[in-house]
Design a protein around this motif. Structure first.
Motif, mmCIF file in Angstrom:
data_model
loop_
_atom_site.group_PDB
_atom_site.id
_atom_site.type_symbol
_atom_site.label_atom_id
_atom_site.label_comp_id
_atom_site.label_asym_id
_atom_site.label_seq_id
_atom_site.Cartn_x
_atom_site.Cartn_y
_atom_site.Cartn_z
ATOM 1 N N SER A 1 0.843 -1.189 0.000
ATOM 2 C CA SER A 1 0.000 0.000 0.000
ATOM 3 C C SER A 1 0.880 1.242 0.000
ATOM 4 C CB SER A 1 -0.914 0.009 1.220
ATOM 5 O OG SER A 1 -1.545 1.277 1.359
ATOM 6 N N LEU A 2 0.750 2.076 -1.034
ATOM 7 C CA LEU A 2 1.527 3.311 -1.094
ATOM 8 C C LEU A 2 1.065 4.312 -0.048
ATOM 9 C CD1 LEU A 2 1.656 3.566 -4.974
ATOM 10 C CD2 LEU A 2 3.626 3.205 -3.471
ATOM 11 N N ALA A 3 -0.229 4.347 0.243
ATOM 12 C CA ALA A 3 -0.757 5.288 1.229
ATOM 13 C C ALA A 3 -0.312 4.926 2.643
ATOM 14 C CB ALA A 3 -2.281 5.328 1.151
ATOM 15 N N ASP A 4 -0.380 3.635 2.958
ATOM 16 C CA ASP A 4 -0.033 3.180 4.309
ATOM 17 C C ASP A 4 1.438 2.823 4.464
ATOM 18 O OD1 ASP A 4 -2.713 3.459 5.013
ATOM 19 O OD2 ASP A 4 -3.178 1.375 4.460
ATOM 20 N N GLU A 5 2.136 2.746 3.339
ATOM 21 C CA GLU A 5 3.561 2.422 3.319
ATOM 22 C C GLU A 5 3.849 1.114 4.054
ATOM 23 O OE1 GLU A 5 5.957 5.699 4.552
ATOM 24 O OE2 GLU A 5 5.236 7.009 2.958
ATOM 25 N N LYS A 6 3.087 0.087 3.692
ATOM 26 C CA LYS A 6 3.319 -1.212 4.304
ATOM 27 C C LYS A 6 2.829 -2.324 3.391
ATOM 28 C CE LYS A 6 -1.008 -1.536 6.957
ATOM 29 N NZ LYS A 6 -1.592 -1.666 8.313
ATOM 30 N N ILE A 7 3.379 -3.521 3.590
ATOM 31 C CA ILE A 7 2.926 -4.708 2.871
ATOM 32 C C ILE A 7 1.588 -5.151 3.455
ATOM 33 C CG2 ILE A 7 3.413 -7.144 2.419
ATOM 34 C CD1 ILE A 7 6.401 -6.426 2.442
ATOM 35 N N THR A 8 0.596 -5.310 2.590
ATOM 36 C CA THR A 8 -0.735 -5.718 3.050
ATOM 37 C C THR A 8 -1.053 -7.172 2.726
ATOM 38 O OG1 THR A 8 -1.760 -4.919 1.007
ATOM 39 C CG2 THR A 8 -1.606 -3.365 2.855
ATOM 40 N N GLU A 9 -0.278 -7.778 1.834
ATOM 41 C CA GLU A 9 -0.542 -9.171 1.481
ATOM 42 C C GLU A 9 0.705 -9.790 0.868
ATOM 43 O OE1 GLU A 9 -3.889 -11.832 -0.968
ATOM 44 O OE2 GLU A 9 -3.918 -9.639 -1.057
ATOM 45 N N ARG A 10 0.895 -11.071 1.134
ATOM 46 C CA ARG A 10 1.982 -11.848 0.538
ATOM 47 C C ARG A 10 1.366 -13.029 -0.207
ATOM 48 N NH1 ARG A 10 7.046 -10.662 2.696
ATOM 49 N NH2 ARG A 10 6.984 -9.225 4.487
ATOM 50 N N ILE A 11 1.734 -13.194 -1.461
ATOM 51 C CA ILE A 11 1.172 -14.253 -2.298
ATOM 52 C C ILE A 11 2.301 -15.164 -2.742
ATOM 53 C CG2 ILE A 11 -0.181 -14.784 -4.360
ATOM 54 C CD1 ILE A 11 -0.131 -11.214 -3.198
ATOM 55 N N GLU A 12 2.263 -16.416 -2.315
ATOM 56 C CA GLU A 12 3.297 -17.363 -2.733
ATOM 57 C C GLU A 12 3.023 -17.787 -4.173
ATOM 58 O OE1 GLU A 12 5.366 -21.561 -1.396
ATOM 59 O OE2 GLU A 12 4.516 -20.223 0.122
ATOM 60 N N VAL A 13 3.999 -17.583 -5.035
ATOM 61 C CA VAL A 13 3.807 -17.852 -6.458
ATOM 62 C C VAL A 13 4.801 -18.843 -7.031
ATOM 63 C CG1 VAL A 13 2.628 -15.682 -7.024
ATOM 64 C CG2 VAL A 13 5.142 -15.764 -7.007
ATOM 65 N N GLY A 14 6.010 -18.914 -6.480
ATOM 66 C CA GLY A 14 7.039 -19.790 -7.027
ATOM 67 C C GLY A 14 8.401 -19.175 -6.811
ATOM 68 N N LEU A 15 9.437 -19.879 -7.228
ATOM 69 C CA LEU A 15 10.805 -19.486 -6.917
ATOM 70 C C LEU A 15 11.276 -18.344 -7.814
ATOM 71 C CD1 LEU A 15 13.320 -20.075 -5.236
ATOM 72 C CD2 LEU A 15 13.998 -21.745 -6.977
ATOM 73 N N MET A 16 11.685 -17.274 -7.190
ATOM 74 C CA MET A 16 12.260 -16.080 -7.822
ATOM 75 C C MET A 16 11.341 -15.461 -8.875
ATOM 76 S SD MET A 16 16.364 -16.746 -8.056
ATOM 77 C CE MET A 16 16.320 -18.434 -8.656
ATOM 78 N N PRO A 17 10.255 -14.842 -8.445
ATOM 79 C CA PRO A 17 9.375 -14.113 -9.371
ATOM 80 C C PRO A 17 10.023 -12.790 -9.771
ATOM 81 C CG PRO A 17 8.580 -13.869 -7.118
ATOM 82 C CD PRO A 17 9.761 -14.797 -7.051
ATOM 83 N N ILE A 18 10.455 -12.688 -11.023
ATOM 84 C CA ILE A 18 11.254 -11.520 -11.416
ATOM 85 C C ILE A 18 10.550 -10.609 -12.428
ATOM 86 C CG2 ILE A 18 13.540 -12.354 -10.807
ATOM 87 C CD1 ILE A 18 12.120 -12.693 -14.315
ATOM 88 N N ASP A 19 9.323 -10.924 -12.777
ATOM 89 C CA ASP A 19 8.566 -9.999 -13.624
ATOM 90 C C ASP A 19 7.086 -10.150 -13.309
ATOM 91 O OD1 ASP A 19 8.145 -7.991 -15.431
ATOM 92 O OD2 ASP A 19 8.563 -9.176 -17.217
ATOM 93 N N VAL A 20 6.382 -9.015 -13.289
ATOM 94 C CA VAL A 20 4.940 -8.988 -13.065
ATOM 95 C C VAL A 20 4.321 -8.174 -14.191
ATOM 96 C CG1 VAL A 20 3.064 -8.418 -11.487
ATOM 97 C CG2 VAL A 20 5.311 -9.048 -10.565
ATOM 98 N N LEU A 21 3.482 -8.821 -14.999
ATOM 99 C CA LEU A 21 2.829 -8.149 -16.115
ATOM 100 C C LEU A 21 1.380 -7.872 -15.753
ATOM 101 C CD1 LEU A 21 5.053 -10.241 -17.420
ATOM 102 C CD2 LEU A 21 4.069 -9.425 -19.538
ATOM 103 N N SER A 22 0.922 -6.692 -16.108
ATOM 104 C CA SER A 22 -0.436 -6.274 -15.788
ATOM 105 C C SER A 22 -1.311 -6.340 -17.028
ATOM 106 C CB SER A 22 -0.417 -4.845 -15.233
ATOM 107 O OG SER A 22 -1.719 -4.406 -14.941
ATOM 108 N N GLY A 23 -2.358 -7.211 -16.991
ATOM 109 C CA GLY A 23 -3.340 -7.280 -18.063
ATOM 110 C C GLY A 23 -4.577 -6.475 -17.707
ATOM 111 N N GLU A 24 -5.640 -6.632 -18.497
ATOM 112 C CA GLU A 24 -6.851 -5.851 -18.251
ATOM 113 C C GLU A 24 -7.496 -6.209 -16.930
ATOM 114 O OE1 GLU A 24 -9.655 -5.874 -21.395
ATOM 115 O OE2 GLU A 24 -8.280 -5.016 -22.866
#
Length: 317
Positions: A212-235
């Motif tokens: 959260s940019l407003a609260d300046e803190k991590i609000t959730e952790r999502i386990e996805v796999g080993l070394m997630p190095i790119d996040v693409l945003s779709g619609e």
């Protein structure tokens, strides 16, 4: 698979004072996937409809990233001070202006280009036509990933262990956040950042975090796999590339996992186009084509060694 090796027809053709290099490959105006290779100075051109290689273009440098800007393909190189542009209509490559060394990532926003100089610890704002370096920001160490959202540019600094927010016009640094160690791969969503990365030395990361940019803190952790190095945003979805576990994971807007696909070794770069997701596997020498509607693998296209950066030239017909 029919493959055209595009011969370099003419090197150092002087048009005024501009050096150009000309190539020939068949182009019927359809959608093209362009692949830059890190292990050799090469561009691979793929017909997106036929999923067939129609050209391999030998470059005078190794391209670190690419971006489509006003119909032209702009290319950077870590070891080149120049930016280059490839014109699909004339099939000519030319140097367009000096920006400095170390560019590892490009981001196009409304016709403007932003460049992360990973080895020089800075970000540049660039006008492509007419060419000008319009602003420079000195960042924390090793700026790599770039994202845009809510009128700000966000840069993840891998060895600075920070994500900084920049004014898109002046590149003044407006905020700095420590979210995770060695962040790499960021996306903006509704006042929040999704951040991946390698994690601390000796404790490799398996999570994407919601910050959260407003609260300046991590609000959730999502386990996805080993070394997630790119996040693409779709619609209405996000796609995470795990280069350690060789997977792509689809998350919905609530960050619930919708699917998981194995891909060839070391997926490191992705590109979205309509209902297609293209993934390059740096060590697997494969471009994977994924249908994002059903999140299923459609095909795997073998390419030359070290495929990395991807760009999509939209259909011209």
């Amino acid at each position: 698979m029919k493959r055209w090796i595009a011969g370099l027809l003419l090197v150092a053709l002087l048009a005024g004072c501009t050096e150009k290099e000309l190539y020939v490959f068949p182009d019927d105006g359809g959608e093209l996937i362009v692949v830059a290779h890190l292990k050799q100075p090469l561009l691979t051109i793929i017909d997106a409809d036929a999923e067939d290689i129609i050209g391999e273009l030998e470059l005078p440098f190794i391209a670190s990233d690419m971006a489509m800007v006003n119909g032209r393909l702009v290319l950077s190189s870590v070891e080149e001070e120049q930016l280059y542009a490839f014109d699909f209509e004339t099939q000519a490559l030319e140097a367009i202006g000096e920006v400095g060394l170390g560019i590892s990532k490009l981001l196009e926003v409304d016709g403007e280009l932003y460049a992360a100089h990973a080895t020089e610890d800075r970000v540049s704002r660039i006008s492509v036509e007419p060419f000008a370096v319009e602003a420079i920001a000195e960042t924390d160490e090793h700026p790599q990933s770039l994202a845009y959202g809510d009128g700000q540019i966000f840069v993840a600094n891998v060895y600075g262990h920070s994500v900084q927010a920049l004014d898109p016009k002046t590149l003044d640094i407006t905020e700095s956040h420590h979210i995770i160690d060695r962040p790499n791969g960021i996306a903006y969503t509704d006042g929040q950042l999704l951040v991946g990365g390698h994690g601390p030395n000796g404790e490799l990361n398996r999570e994407v975090v919601r910050y959260s940019l407003a609260d300046e803190k991590i609000t959730e952790r999502i386990e996805v796999g080993l070394m997630p190095i790119d996040v693409l945003s779709g619609e209405d979805a996000f796609y995470v590339l795990n280069h350690g576990s060789h997977e792509v994971v689809a998350l919905d807007e609530d960050l619930e996992e919708q699917g998981r696909l194995s891909v060839a070794g070391n997926p490191y770069y992705g590109a979205l186009s309509d209902s297609r997701l293209y993934i390059s596997s740096l060590d697997g020498d494969i471009i994977t084509v994924i249908d994002t509607d059903d999140f299923e693998k459609l095909s795997e296209i073998p390419v030359s060694s070290g495929p990395h950066a991807l760009a999509v030239r939209e259909a011209q017909r």
